[in-house]
Design an enzyme around this catalytic site. Sequence first.
Site, PDB file in Angstrom:
ATOM      1  N   LEU A 111      31.903  69.714  55.083  1.00 39.81           N
ATOM      2  CA  LEU A 111      32.146  70.252  53.749  1.00 39.81           C
ATOM      3  C   LEU A 111      30.877  70.264  52.907  1.00 39.81           C
ATOM      4  CD1 LEU A 111      35.534  68.447  53.064  1.00 39.81           C
ATOM      5  CD2 LEU A 111      35.238  70.915  53.286  1.00 39.81           C
ATOM      6  N   LYS A 129      34.128  63.481  42.572  1.00 42.70           N
ATOM      7  CA  LYS A 129      33.487  64.595  41.863  1.00 42.70           C
ATOM      8  C   LYS A 129      33.382  65.799  42.799  1.00 42.70           C
ATOM      9  CE  LYS A 129      28.829  65.941  40.365  1.00 42.70           C
ATOM     10  NZ  LYS A 129      27.434  65.483  40.211  1.00 42.70           N
ATOM     11  N   LYS A 162      18.500  73.607  36.583  1.00 39.96           N
ATOM     12  CA  LYS A 162      17.676  72.788  37.468  1.00 39.96           C
ATOM     13  C   LYS A 162      16.458  73.592  37.949  1.00 39.96           C
ATOM     14  CE  LYS A 162      21.488  70.114  39.560  1.00 39.96           C
ATOM     15  NZ  LYS A 162      21.016  68.740  39.276  1.00 39.96           N
ATOM     16  N   ARG A 167      24.669  72.421  46.933  1.00 37.48           N
ATOM     17  CA  ARG A 167      25.940  72.788  47.569  1.00 37.48           C
ATOM     18  C   ARG A 167      26.721  71.524  47.932  1.00 37.48           C
ATOM     19  NH1 ARG A 167      21.906  73.078  51.353  1.00 37.48           N
ATOM     20  NH2 ARG A 167      22.281  72.151  53.410  1.00 37.48           N
ATOM     21  N   ASP A 219      26.972  68.840  46.021  1.00 37.76           N
ATOM     22  CA  ASP A 219      27.271  68.052  44.825  1.00 37.76           C
ATOM     23  C   ASP A 219      28.761  67.738  44.728  1.00 37.76           C
ATOM     24  OD1 ASP A 219      26.129  66.675  42.693  1.00 37.76           O
ATOM     25  OD2 ASP A 219      26.666  68.219  41.247  1.00 37.76           O
ATOM     26  N   ARG A 247      29.924  63.560  35.156  1.00 36.50           N
ATOM     27  CA  ARG A 247      30.637  62.549  34.363  1.00 36.50           C
ATOM     28  C   ARG A 247      31.715  63.182  33.494  1.00 36.50           C
ATOM     29  NH1 ARG A 247      24.994  60.728  31.974  1.00 36.50           N
ATOM     30  NH2 ARG A 247      24.511  61.471  34.064  1.00 36.50           N
TER      31      ARG A 247
END
Length: 516
Positions: free
Chosen positions: A199, A279, A291, A300, A302, A365
């Site tokens: 993934l 997350k 960024k 990808r 994250d 967050r």
Amino acid sequence: MLVVRKTVQMAVRKHLSRSFSASRTHLQERKGLVLGVFEKEAEEGGLHLTEAAARFDQSLSGKLSDLLKIAAPVLKKGKSRIFYGIHQDFPCVAVVGLGKDNEGVCGAENWDTKKENIRHAVSVGCKILQELEVNHVEVDDCGDAKSAAEGAVLGLFCYDQLKSKKKTRVTTQLHGSADVDDWKKGVVYAEGQNLARFLMEAPANHITPTAFANTIEEKVAPYADRVTVNKRPKAWIEEQQMGAFLSVTRGSEEPPVFLELYYNGCPDKKQLPLMLVGKGITFDSGGISLKPSLSMDAMRADMGGAATVCASIVTAAALKLPVNIIGLAPLCENMPSGKATKPGDVVTAKNGKTVQVDNTDAEGRLVLADALCYGHTFNPRAIVNVATLTGAMDVALGSAATGVFTNSDWLWEQLHKASVVTGDRVWRMPLFQHYSKQVTDCQLADLNNVGKYSRSGGACTAAAFLKEFVTAPHWAHLDIAGVMSNKDEVPYLRKGMSGRPTRTLVEFAAGLAHSG
């Protein structure tokens, strides 16, 4: 004459081509074997065969020992030797160095050295045989069948789905041991981590929020009797008043998904569930706080928190762990556009707290804040959230360990104990009020999504921000930014996205299940 010569050359090439194809077919039908040897303590340069290796050597009247003495008087940890044609059933035999036989849990390293040595050595042997296009490998348990299985399955994984030329697909099997149950358990653990690796490695245009949710739904389908899936659309997210989560989704054309997994492994209705929150930013451009382009493609992954959380629940279901687990994954992209959240905007989270968004690249967050608020409604026994949250964590710990921030000594002990077994380590980080003050001292709102002193203690201020949305007595935040990818630090993982700490999460859940 020249024409005749060319005709002959073409005929020879065709003949050679046919022979090569035939040899490849024959090669693909061959089996390989991985055997282990330990270093002897008493004799300098001596080798001590494992039980399976000793039996194999005996069947060859000591030929393997003789060859090892010639080829590798000293076979160091993680090194290997390949022998061809010494056994009719195994044309290729890989002998791997396991280090010293008396290794165990090491307090300085915070892991079981023997288990790690086995994972490393077995992966080396399996990868060498894979390069030789051997498609079925039998593996010595090396004294720990579960660790051997993990080394084999983790070492062989390679994301090449989108390449024309793929590596040889290798099946593995336990050799010379009756410890089949532990072997199977190790395979399931490793396959869980490989699902997370898949993934995380896949391109962001292939794993969108919708595609991620659909993939997990497919993976839990075999366990439909004990796993329920809810894929919540944007309208539901709006109904839940998840303003922090929605603020991150605004810049993308891809619709967000709030994914819920309910694993019911314990028939006891009184058992409170373990809550895992991941997350799920399937691509993070940074939003308006864009960024740098260098290495942005790695974002990808994250959604590594969601990947490891969902993969661990799939694994728990496969293992039939007697525990109840709820998994939450807020999935979206963080993109810039005319509709995207702007630095300085103020949004309202699910619990009513307002947040000044001074940096749209501190988006993880925000999505976790609303997910944590929602998670509390299930009255869980413990909440563990997992996220590739801060570059500051990578700076602090690198890839050695996952950073853990927790308000519970009991929860820390459970996570740490699990990580010693898996070798995928955790390290406790501070949750001081010192950091909380830096996010609550805000000009326009209750909270700021970045610390008052900018980059100082960035991983700690991010954890302090999340703490503002937690009332549960047993909560842990795992920042996995430093362990997101692997270069060569973990020798039994190839270069690429790591899928860490999936096995530690599974071992942690298993520990809760068996402790009641």
